[in-house]
Scaffold this motif. Sequence first.
Motif, PDB file in Angstrom:
ATOM      1  N   SER A  57       0.692  -1.440  -0.017  1.00  0.00           N
ATOM      2  CA  SER A  57      -0.001   0.070   0.098  1.00  0.00           C
ATOM      3  C   SER A  57       0.899   1.245  -0.056  1.00  0.00           C
ATOM      4  N   ASN A  58       2.237   1.065   0.198  1.00  0.00           N
ATOM      5  CA  ASN A  58       3.053   2.384   0.122  1.00  0.00           C
ATOM      6  C   ASN A  58       3.217   2.503  -1.325  1.00  0.00           C
ATOM      7  N   TRP A  59       3.512   3.943  -1.602  1.00  0.00           N
ATOM      8  CA  TRP A  59       3.696   4.255  -3.203  1.00  0.00           C
ATOM      9  C   TRP A  59       5.456   4.078  -3.674  1.00  0.00           C
ATOM     10  N   ILE A  60       5.432   2.603  -4.084  1.00  0.00           N
ATOM     11  CA  ILE A  60       6.761   2.132  -4.409  1.00  0.00           C
ATOM     12  C   ILE A  60       7.134   2.743  -5.659  1.00  0.00           C
ATOM     13  N   ASN A 110      22.668  -5.026 -21.576  1.00  0.00           N
ATOM     14  CA  ASN A 110      22.342  -5.071 -20.212  1.00  0.00           C
ATOM     15  C   ASN A 110      23.556  -5.287 -19.280  1.00  0.00           C
ATOM     16  N   ILE A 111      24.603  -4.432 -19.508  1.00  0.00           N
ATOM     17  CA  ILE A 111      25.803  -4.444 -18.879  1.00  0.00           C
ATOM     18  C   ILE A 111      25.802  -3.016 -18.122  1.00  0.00           C
ATOM     19  N   ASP A 112      26.155  -3.218 -16.939  1.00  0.00           N
ATOM     20  CA  ASP A 112      26.250  -1.939 -15.765  1.00  0.00           C
ATOM     21  C   ASP A 112      24.899  -1.300 -15.703  1.00  0.00           C
ATOM     22  N   GLN A 113      23.824  -2.023 -15.637  1.00  0.00           N
ATOM     23  CA  GLN A 113      22.538  -1.462 -15.625  1.00  0.00           C
ATOM     24  C   GLN A 113      22.331  -1.130 -14.232  1.00  0.00           C
ATOM     25  N   GLU A 114      21.578  -0.310 -13.737  1.00  0.00           N
ATOM     26  CA  GLU A 114      21.416   0.290 -12.454  1.00  0.00           C
ATOM     27  C   GLU A 114      19.991   0.628 -11.985  1.00  0.00           C
ATOM     28  N   PHE A 115      19.263   0.570 -11.006  1.00  0.00           N
ATOM     29  CA  PHE A 115      18.160   1.276 -10.723  1.00  0.00           C
ATOM     30  C   PHE A 115      18.164   1.510  -9.089  1.00  0.00           C
ATOM     31  N   ILE A 116      17.137   2.234  -8.680  1.00  0.00           N
ATOM     32  CA  ILE A 116      17.103   2.595  -7.255  1.00  0.00           C
ATOM     33  C   ILE A 116      15.508   2.521  -7.110  1.00  0.00           C
ATOM     34  N   ILE A 117      15.084   1.551  -6.026  1.00  0.00           N
ATOM     35  CA  ILE A 117      13.870   1.272  -5.593  1.00  0.00           C
ATOM     36  C   ILE A 117      13.367   2.132  -4.334  1.00  0.00           C
ATOM     37  N   ASP A 118      12.524   2.757  -4.399  1.00  0.00           N
ATOM     38  CA  ASP A 118      12.181   3.633  -3.099  1.00  0.00           C
ATOM     39  C   ASP A 118      10.810   2.909  -2.793  1.00  0.00           C
ATOM     40  N   TRP A 119      10.946   2.433  -1.319  1.00  0.00           N
ATOM     41  CA  TRP A 119      10.012   1.529  -0.956  1.00  0.00           C
ATOM     42  C   TRP A 119       8.717   2.356  -0.339  1.00  0.00           C
ATOM     43  N   GLY A 120       8.824   3.474  -0.433  1.00  0.00           N
ATOM     44  CA  GLY A 120       7.680   4.345   0.168  1.00  0.00           C
ATOM     45  C   GLY A 120       7.659   4.694   1.613  1.00  0.00           C
TER      46      GLY A 120
END
Length: 201
Positions: A57-60, A110-120
Motif C-alpha cells: 500500500s506504500n507508493w513504491i 544489459n551491462i552496468d545496468q542500475e536502478f534505485i527502488i524507493d519503498w515508500g
Amino acid sequence: MKKLTILLVFIVLFVSCSKNDDDYIIWDFFNPSVEFVVVDADGNDLLNPYSDKNIISNWITLKHNGITYEYGPSSKATMPKMLGIRLEYSKSIGKWVLAFGEFAPDTNTNIDQEFIIDWGDGTKDNIKFDLYTTWKNNEPTVHKKIWLNDELYSEESFLVKLEKEPEESGIKAVSTDHYTLPEDFSWVDLEADVLHVFRNV
C-alpha cells in the motif's frame, strides 16, 4: 569399389547435413526480471496482498535509465508491462515477489545496468546488474551478476531477499491520559463524525 564409393558419398552427405543443421540452430533465452522478496524479522511475507502487514500500500517507485516506474494502489489492476513493476506469486519459493523486467540476455545491452527502488517508507535500495551472453563453438553462456547497495549479491539468481519492519497501519486510538474531556463528550458522536469524514474522502 562401388560399395566404397556409396559409403563415401553417404559420409559426405551426413557431414554436410550436420553442418547445415548447426547453422540453423535457434536459441531461445529465458528473459529474467529482478525480483524482490520482502519479509520481516519473523519471516512474514510483507508483499502478500492478503496480509494486514503488507507494504504494497506504500507508493513504491523505481528509477531506471531516467524513467520512473510506479507500483501503487492505482496500478494493482493493470496488466504487466514488458518493462515495469509487477506483483507476482512465486510457486517455487512460496512467497509474493515484486518483479522489475523483463531483460533479454542475448542483446548484450544489459551491462552496468542500475536502478534505485524507493519503498515508500523512507528506505531505498540501489541495484546494479550485468546480464549478457558469450559464445564459444556456437554454444551460448549466459552471465549474470547483481549488486545490492554496491555489494555483490549473487552471480546465479536475480532474486533479492530483503528484511524490513512493516509500518503499523490503521487508525490509532488517541490516549486520553493527559487530556480532560468535556462533560458533554460522546464517543458515539465522535464515531459518527469519523465515519462521515471517511465516507466523503
